[in-house]
Design an enzyme around this catalytic site. Sequence first.
Site, PDB file in Angstrom:
ATOM      1  N   ASP A  45     -23.752  15.901 -20.282  1.00 17.39           N
ATOM      2  CA  ASP A  45     -24.549  17.059 -20.686  1.00 17.39           C
ATOM      3  C   ASP A  45     -25.138  17.838 -19.511  1.00 17.39           C
ATOM      4  O   ASP A  45     -25.309  19.049 -19.605  1.00 17.39           O
ATOM      5  CB  ASP A  45     -25.693  16.615 -21.602  1.00 17.39           C
ATOM      6  N   LEU A  52     -20.778  16.900 -25.614  1.00 20.33           N
ATOM      7  CA  LEU A  52     -20.181  15.956 -26.557  1.00 20.33           C
ATOM      8  C   LEU A  52     -19.943  14.626 -25.845  1.00 20.33           C
ATOM      9  O   LEU A  52     -19.494  14.598 -24.698  1.00 20.33           O
ATOM     10  CB  LEU A  52     -18.855  16.503 -27.098  1.00 20.33           C
ATOM     11  N   ALA A  53     -20.212  13.525 -26.545  1.00 20.04           N
ATOM     12  CA  ALA A  53     -20.081  12.195 -25.954  1.00 20.04           C
ATOM     13  C   ALA A  53     -18.663  11.921 -25.474  1.00 20.04           C
ATOM     14  O   ALA A  53     -18.467  11.352 -24.386  1.00 20.04           O
ATOM     15  CB  ALA A  53     -20.511  11.134 -26.963  1.00 20.04           C
ATOM     16  N   HIS A 177       5.962  13.253 -45.511  1.00 22.05           N
ATOM     17  CA  HIS A 177       5.585  13.963 -46.736  1.00 22.05           C
ATOM     18  C   HIS A 177       5.318  12.951 -47.830  1.00 22.05           C
ATOM     19  O   HIS A 177       6.107  12.026 -48.003  1.00 22.05           O
ATOM     20  CB  HIS A 177       6.723  14.894 -47.162  1.00 22.05           C
TER      21      HIS A 177
END
Length: 190
Positions: A45, A52-53, A177
């Site tokens: 930070d 963000l961590a 899918h």
Amino acid sequence: LVCVGRAPGTSELGLEAAGVFVDSGRIAVNNHLQTSRSHIYAVGDVNGLSLLAHAASVQGTMAAGHLLGESSAYDSSLVPRCLYTWPEVASVGEWTHSASVKNIEVKAQRFFFQGSPKAMASDETEGFMQILSEKGGGRLLGAQIIGPHATELIHIFSVALSAKQTVEQLRRVIFAHPTLAEGFREALAR
């Protein structure tokens, strides 16, 4: 939830006395996470690159690697941004606005979860995914997802961006899918 912002707490660290340049409360770093004093690194930070961590963890690893002679550079555009709300929200890479500021012509391709058999079976059809690429060249730029499992799905696109894939290369990936992830291929087919 109200979040008015966060700011690095650097004012009482004595950085100026150590010769470390601070810009608007953030410790300025280069792409190797070195400060203005090349033997001092700043991760997390305090450098303001990403609060963000998971970004701080990668920055720490990269700074340690650079200290040991590795030359890889930190790229904040590869950090996934996630909101653990309902519906979930996630993004990585460029946004339409950030690309236009860089004079990049953007092509946006979307897929809405209401068209997904997996989403219908799970009764989670709210939202969509959007893929941004460079018009003409097909270079992948970014992705945004709002909807079920967005914070998990965004990693598919993180890998594609990290590998510098083009639209055509991602379109050739075989998605099972029915899955929510196959929406990426559906979006690129539009």
